[in-house]
Scaffold this active site. Structure first.
Site, PDB file in Angstrom:
ATOM      1  N   CYS A  66      50.276  15.663  71.989  1.00 20.08           N
ATOM      2  CA  CYS A  66      49.884  14.293  72.369  1.00 20.08           C
ATOM      3  C   CYS A  66      51.068  13.463  72.851  1.00 20.08           C
ATOM      4  O   CYS A  66      50.879  12.458  73.531  1.00 20.08           O
ATOM      5  CB  CYS A  66      49.218  13.592  71.191  1.00 20.08           C
ATOM      6  SG  CYS A  66      47.786  14.486  70.618  1.00 20.08           S
ATOM      7  N   HIS A  82      48.962   6.192  72.968  1.00 19.67           N
ATOM      8  CA  HIS A  82      48.198   7.441  73.117  1.00 19.67           C
ATOM      9  C   HIS A  82      46.808   7.196  72.532  1.00 19.67           C
ATOM     10  O   HIS A  82      46.682   6.639  71.432  1.00 19.67           O
ATOM     11  CB  HIS A  82      48.913   8.569  72.379  1.00 19.67           C
ATOM     12  CG  HIS A  82      48.020   9.725  72.072  1.00 19.67           C
ATOM     13  ND1 HIS A  82      47.247  10.326  73.047  1.00 19.67           N
ATOM     14  CD2 HIS A  82      47.738  10.366  70.911  1.00 19.67           C
ATOM     15  CE1 HIS A  82      46.534  11.287  72.476  1.00 19.67           C
ATOM     16  NE2 HIS A  82      46.813  11.336  71.196  1.00 19.67           N
ATOM     17  N   ASN A  95      39.880  11.611  73.240  1.00 19.43           N
ATOM     18  CA  ASN A  95      41.325  11.855  73.131  1.00 19.43           C
ATOM     19  C   ASN A  95      41.667  13.025  74.052  1.00 19.43           C
ATOM     20  O   ASN A  95      41.242  14.153  73.802  1.00 19.43           O
ATOM     21  CB  ASN A  95      41.647  12.167  71.661  1.00 19.43           C
ATOM     22  CG  ASN A  95      43.107  12.523  71.430  1.00 19.43           C
ATOM     23  OD1 ASN A  95      43.825  12.904  72.355  1.00 19.43           O
ATOM     24  ND2 ASN A  95      43.548  12.419  70.185  1.00 19.43           N
TER      25      ASN A  95
HETATM   26  N1  COA Z   1      29.947  13.770  62.312  1.00 23.21           N
HETATM   27  C1  COA Z   1      29.426  13.521  61.114  1.00 23.21           C
HETATM   28  N2  COA Z   1      30.093  13.728  59.974  1.00 23.21           N
HETATM   29  C2  COA Z   1      31.322  14.224  60.046  1.00 23.21           C
HETATM   30  C3  COA Z   1      31.928  14.523  61.274  1.00 23.21           C
HETATM   31  C4  COA Z   1      31.194  14.287  62.442  1.00 23.21           C
HETATM   32  N3  COA Z   1      31.691  14.515  63.683  1.00 23.21           N
HETATM   33  N4  COA Z   1      33.171  14.997  61.029  1.00 23.21           N
HETATM   34  C5  COA Z   1      33.345  15.003  59.707  1.00 23.21           C
HETATM   35  N5  COA Z   1      32.221  14.539  59.106  1.00 23.21           N
HETATM   36  C6  COA Z   1      31.966  14.383  57.675  1.00 23.21           C
HETATM   37  C7  COA Z   1      32.802  15.294  56.831  1.00 23.21           C
HETATM   38  O1  COA Z   1      32.210  16.564  56.712  1.00 23.21           O
HETATM   39  C8  COA Z   1      32.840  14.544  55.521  1.00 23.21           C
HETATM   40  O2  COA Z   1      31.643  14.787  54.849  1.00 23.21           O
HETATM   41  P1  COA Z   1      31.612  14.920  53.234  1.00 23.21           P
HETATM   42  O3  COA Z   1      32.108  13.603  52.733  1.00 23.21           O
HETATM   43  O4  COA Z   1      30.188  15.200  52.948  1.00 23.21           O
HETATM   44  O5  COA Z   1      32.534  16.060  52.932  1.00 23.21           O
HETATM   45  C9  COA Z   1      32.854  13.083  55.948  1.00 23.21           C
HETATM   46  O6  COA Z   1      32.344  13.063  57.296  1.00 23.21           O
HETATM   47  C10 COA Z   1      34.210  12.464  55.902  1.00 23.21           C
HETATM   48  O7  COA Z   1      35.128  13.340  56.547  1.00 23.21           O
HETATM   49  P2  COA Z   1      36.611  12.979  56.734  1.00 23.21           P
HETATM   50  O8  COA Z   1      37.279  14.062  57.503  1.00 23.21           O
HETATM   51  O9  COA Z   1      37.212  12.577  55.417  1.00 23.21           O
HETATM   52  O10 COA Z   1      36.450  11.669  57.638  1.00 23.21           O
HETATM   53  P3  COA Z   1      37.495  10.612  57.987  1.00 23.21           P
HETATM   54  O11 COA Z   1      37.022   9.305  57.542  1.00 23.21           O
HETATM   55  O12 COA Z   1      38.897  11.008  57.635  1.00 23.21           O
HETATM   56  O13 COA Z   1      37.398  10.615  59.569  1.00 23.21           O
HETATM   57  C11 COA Z   1      38.596  11.417  61.466  1.00 23.21           C
HETATM   58  C12 COA Z   1      37.724  11.777  60.278  1.00 23.21           C
HETATM   59  C13 COA Z   1      38.968  12.697  62.159  1.00 23.21           C
HETATM   60  C14 COA Z   1      37.793  10.528  62.400  1.00 23.21           C
HETATM   61  C15 COA Z   1      39.819  10.636  60.939  1.00 23.21           C
HETATM   62  O14 COA Z   1      40.443  11.346  59.905  1.00 23.21           O
HETATM   63  C16 COA Z   1      40.822  10.411  62.016  1.00 23.21           C
HETATM   64  O15 COA Z   1      40.547   9.689  62.948  1.00 23.21           O
HETATM   65  N6  COA Z   1      42.024  10.975  61.876  1.00 23.21           N
HETATM   66  C17 COA Z   1      43.045  10.871  62.890  1.00 23.21           C
HETATM   67  C18 COA Z   1      42.650  11.764  63.985  1.00 23.21           C
HETATM   68  C19 COA Z   1      43.491  11.624  65.170  1.00 23.21           C
HETATM   69  O16 COA Z   1      43.803  10.547  65.589  1.00 23.21           O
HETATM   70  N7  COA Z   1      43.853  12.747  65.718  1.00 23.21           N
HETATM   71  C20 COA Z   1      44.580  12.796  66.897  1.00 23.21           C
HETATM   72  C21 COA Z   1      46.002  12.569  66.619  1.00 23.21           C
HETATM   73  S1  COA Z   1      46.839  12.845  68.049  1.00 23.21           S
END
Ligand code: COA
Length: 336
Positions: free
Chosen positions: A115, A263, A293
């Site tokens: 990224c 980004h 992204n």
């Molecule tokens: N749709 C529905 N539910 C989803 C899902 C989706 N696309 N992806 C994950 N879930 C569920 C998970 O299975 C989990 O369920 P559970 O509680 O029953 O186990 C729940 O949602 C929470 O998952 P979690 O991974 O803890 O969610 P989160 O609040 O951390 O959000 C991201 C996930 C990826 C959106 C978040 O962590 C994020 O934005 N991180 C940074 C990512 C990023 O910027 N990456 C690029 C960097 S360059």
């Protein structure tokens, strides 16, 4: 003494729009979940089976940037290509740009900083120009993610986030030291390499042929992996640090920023940074809502789009900031 500046910009995204509702037909997710956590409404995916590739999208963006720069292709002295999704394991896409654009036999550097790739590429171009070695550098960032994502419910935490697209810029030489790229700042922390990674193919230990031979349906090492919460926590800290580093180097304040282009990792991260630096909505450019992204390509797509919309004027202070897999992060401070 020379400085370098953005002489031409271009971007290309595939026509095929994939909405959150489209994704929820194939994986267990919803428009509400995706928008609430990431801000993404839709992204572009190349049409499956089409000829589109990381290189061909990069080429399209490069052609537009070259045209906008007003340069002749023979004036390009170096190609720098950033991607985490090269068409081939080797060689990287840079050499194909040399071939397809019919450039002189100039050097082609491939950047693997995920990224942060465009920020790294800009910094590389800047150094070659400031030292007087080159006059014009073509930098490209392109990603074709959709073919490599786990489009099942197992992969939903990551596959809903990423999109395809490309951006490019011509970085040229100037003798006006008060404008152009004022400074760039690059960092990495390999301790967290695996928090956002794809461990296959290759990388010395396991080649894709081994995985295919084993034929284990549970093996997800050839899909991207992300510890989302950990990435989020690190991103907000590193984004803030590296923006501050750039401002401090140039004796500037956050209030001096005319346009911050972060980004496009996640809208929530960008909003956190906006709040931390007390920036207004028109001081931060976001388009993750429409493209997802696009990793290395996200900054040049946003920069070219913001410029096309007339949001960047001569004399503006423009800040680029990135964070991503590696971890890598960086910033570029520009007096436009
Ligand atoms: N749709 C529905 N539910 C989803 C899902 C989706 N696309 N992806 C994950 N879930 C569920 C998970 O299975 C989990 O369920 P559970 O509680 O029953 O186990 C729940 O949602 C929470 O998952 P979690 O991974 O803890 O969610 P989160 O609040 O951390 O959000 C991201 C996930 C990826 C959106 C978040 O962590 C994020 O934005 N991180 C940074 C990512 C990023 O910027 N990456 C690029 C960097 S360059």
């Amino acid at each position: 003494m020379y400085t370098s500046y953005f002489k031409g910009l271009g971007f290309y995204v595939p026509d095929n729009v994939v909405t959150n509702d489209d994704l929820s037909k194939i994986i267990d997710t919803s428009d509400e979940w995706i928008q609430e956590r990431t801000g993404i409404k839709e992204r572009r995916h190349v049409i499956p089976g089409s000829e589109d590739s990381t290189t061909s999208m990069g080429l399209k963006a490069a052609k537009i940037a070259l045209e906008n720069s007003g340069l002749d292709k023979d004036e390009i002295d170096l190609i720098v290509f950033a991607t985490l999704s090269p068409d081939m394991y080797f060689p990287g896409p840079g050499v194909y740009i040399q071939k397809e654009l019919g450039l002189r036999n100039v050097g082609a550097i491939d950047v693997r900083a995920q990224c942060s790739g465009f920020v790294y590429a800009t910094s590389i171009a800047d150094q070659f120009i400031k030292t007087g070695m080159y006059k014009n550098v073509l930098i490209i960032a392109s990603e074709l993610q959709s073919k490599g994502l786990d489009m099942t419910t197992r992969g939903r935490g990551i596959s809903v986030i990423f999109g395809d697209g490309a951006g490019a810029a011509i970085i040229g030489r100037s003798e006006d030291l008060n404008t152009g790229i004022l400074s760039s700042h690059l960092h990495s922390e390999g301790e967290h390499a695996e928090a956002l990674s794809m461990t296959a193919p290759g990388l010395g230990s396991r080649w894709v042929t081994d995985i295919l031979k084993d034929n284990d349906p549970e093996d997800i090492s050839y899909y991207p992996y992300m510890n989302g919460t950990f990435v989020f926590k690190n991103a907000v800290v590193r984004f803030a640090e590296v923006i501050n580093e750039g401002l401090k180097t140039n004796n500037l304040q956050a209030s001096d920023i005319d346009l911050l282009i972060p980004h496009q990792a996640n809208l929530r991260i960008a909003q956190f940074i906006q709040k931390k630096f007390r920036l207004s909505d028109d001081q931060v450019y976001n388009n993750i809502m429409y493209y997802g992204n696009t990793t290395a390509a996200s900054i040049p797509i946003a920069l070219a789009e913001a410029h096309q919309k007339g949001l960047i004027k001569k004399g503006d202070l423009v800040v680029l900031a990135a964070f991503g897999s590696g971890f890598t992060w960086g910033s570029v401070i520009i007096r436009w």
